[in-house]
Write an enzyme that holds these catalytic residues in place. Structure first.
Site, PDB file in Angstrom:
ATOM      1  N   LEU A 162       0.851  -1.182   0.000  1.00  0.00           N
ATOM      2  CA  LEU A 162       0.000   0.000   0.000  1.00  0.00           C
ATOM      3  C   LEU A 162       0.889   1.235   0.000  1.00  0.00           C
ATOM      4  CD1 LEU A 162      -2.843  -0.794   2.583  1.00  0.00           C
ATOM      5  CD2 LEU A 162      -3.155  -0.356   0.146  1.00  0.00           C
ATOM      6  N   ASP A 163       0.612   2.198  -0.885  1.00  0.00           N
ATOM      7  CA  ASP A 163       1.382   3.437  -0.946  1.00  0.00           C
ATOM      8  C   ASP A 163       1.141   4.272   0.306  1.00  0.00           C
ATOM      9  OD1 ASP A 163       2.477   2.920  -3.486  1.00  0.00           O
ATOM     10  OD2 ASP A 163       0.632   3.588  -4.455  1.00  0.00           O
ATOM     11  N   PRO A 164       2.047   5.209   0.608  1.00  0.00           N
ATOM     12  CA  PRO A 164       1.874   6.050   1.799  1.00  0.00           C
ATOM     13  C   PRO A 164       0.555   6.818   1.840  1.00  0.00           C
ATOM     14  CG  PRO A 164       4.121   6.225   1.004  1.00  0.00           C
ATOM     15  CD  PRO A 164       3.361   5.425  -0.023  1.00  0.00           C
ATOM     16  N   PHE A 165       0.029   7.223   0.662  1.00  0.00           N
ATOM     17  CA  PHE A 165      -1.217   7.989   0.666  1.00  0.00           C
ATOM     18  C   PHE A 165      -2.441   7.107   0.911  1.00  0.00           C
ATOM     19  CE2 PHE A 165      -1.970   6.357  -3.552  1.00  0.00           C
ATOM     20  CZ  PHE A 165      -3.335   6.518  -3.761  1.00  0.00           C
ATOM     21  N   ALA A 166      -2.257   5.786   0.857  1.00  0.00           N
ATOM     22  CA  ALA A 166      -3.358   4.843   1.032  1.00  0.00           C
ATOM     23  C   ALA A 166      -3.307   4.210   2.426  1.00  0.00           C
ATOM     24  CB  ALA A 166      -3.295   3.748  -0.030  1.00  0.00           C
TER      25      ALA A 166
END
Length: 311
Positions: free
Chosen positions: A40-44
């Protein structure tokens, strides 16, 4: 120590960064290995499956390979992003007439029919051995190949007008390898509005649900072990074997048979005690012959006061 754990990754930290936070709680010896499946990306935010110990980190690939996922996404229509999400350079789209909700719904339905998708250039997909995002950050030119993926199902929750266009909130069930960021980009391209993901929450991975995901602080509290064994495990005393050990360890929960030839065990207690319980369950009674088993730790949905044996 070892097992699979369901965790809720927060915003603002990468999957690897979140894993580093957990390692201090998990790693007791240098032999322990901690890994995660489905980045999961940091924004997610949302569901992240974590494996502790080599036995379980090896399972992550098999468990998550070709596994469907569920997301809740908030997509901005009216601008594009260099990364197809909120972290990139946002460029507003000049629009004479903004599409209606009916047109947006129709376009989503059309995109669902597609069987391929081009992943974002800011992704971990390897290009000649290098992650695509590294090449993108260096400004290097390259192209991404189409991948076979599918938008299995979706539900549009809302379409609301905003100062810069519209905000689409949608629940999605997708195949492995599907990028919600690419979906937002493609939707914006077809509509002529531009599109990017502002918020993204992973709510499910296969049988695993975000509602049962743990927070790091939960590891000091009572949590739940789910165990399922298949094979010659019915009418051989497996449930009563599990019940006896549970009572000895002061574990609450239940065990029952599942059709056609499985046994399910759910136990609640402190992590250290549940790990001892799992070690015994994996061996089973001498009268049983397990072909396969699955086990993971999760947040309790209801609290049990005793341990019961059901049919």
């Amino acid at each position: 120590m070892g097992g699979l754990f369901l965790f809720n990754k927060p915003l603002g930290v990468s999957s690897a960064g979140f894993l580093n936070r957990l390692k201090s709680a998990f790693v007791k010896t240098t032999a322990d290995k901690v890994g995660h499946g489905g980045t999961l990306d940091p924004f997610a935010s949302g569901l992240l499956v974590v494996g502790v110990g080599r036995e379980y980190t090896k399972q992550l690939h098999d468990i998550l390979k070709n596994t469907n996922k569920k997301y809740l996404a908030k997509i901005i229509l009216g601008a594009g992003s260099s990364t197809d999400d909120i972290t990139g350079e946002i460029v507003k789209t000049e629009i004479r007439k903004f599409p209606s909700r009916k047109e947006i719904e129709k376009t989503v339905k059309e995109i669902q029919k597609r069987k391929t998708q081009i992943p974002p250039k800011f992704s971990a997909i390897k290009i000649k051995g290098k992650p695509a995002y590294e090449l993108s950050r260096k400004g290097m030119g390259f192209s991404m190949k189409e991948k076979e993926v599918s938008l299995i199902d979706y539900r549009i929750i809302s379409v609301n007008e905003s100062e810069n266009g519209a905000v689409l909130e949608v629940e999605m069930k997708v195949s492995a390898g599907f990028y919600v960021r690419s979906f937002a980009r493609d939707l914006g391209e077809v509509l002529g509005t531009g599109g990017y993901v502002e918020e993204l929450i992973r709510t499910g991975i296969g049988e695993f649900d975000l509602k049962r995901a743990l927070e790091p602080g939960d590891l000091d509290q009572k949590i739940e072990l789910y165990f399922k064994a298949s094979g010659d495990v019915q009418r051989v005393g497996f449930r009563y074997f599990a019940s006896k050990i549970a009572l000895e360890l002061a574990i609450t929960g239940f065990t029952r048979n599942l059709v056609p030839s499985s046994v399910e065990v759910v136990g609640q207690g402190k992590l250290a005690i549940l790990e001892r319980f799992l070690d015994v369950l994996k061996k089973g009674p001498d009268t049983a012959k397990m072909d396969t088993f699955s086990a993971y730790f999760r947040k309790p949905e209801v609290e049990f006061n005793s341990f019961t044996v059901s049919e």
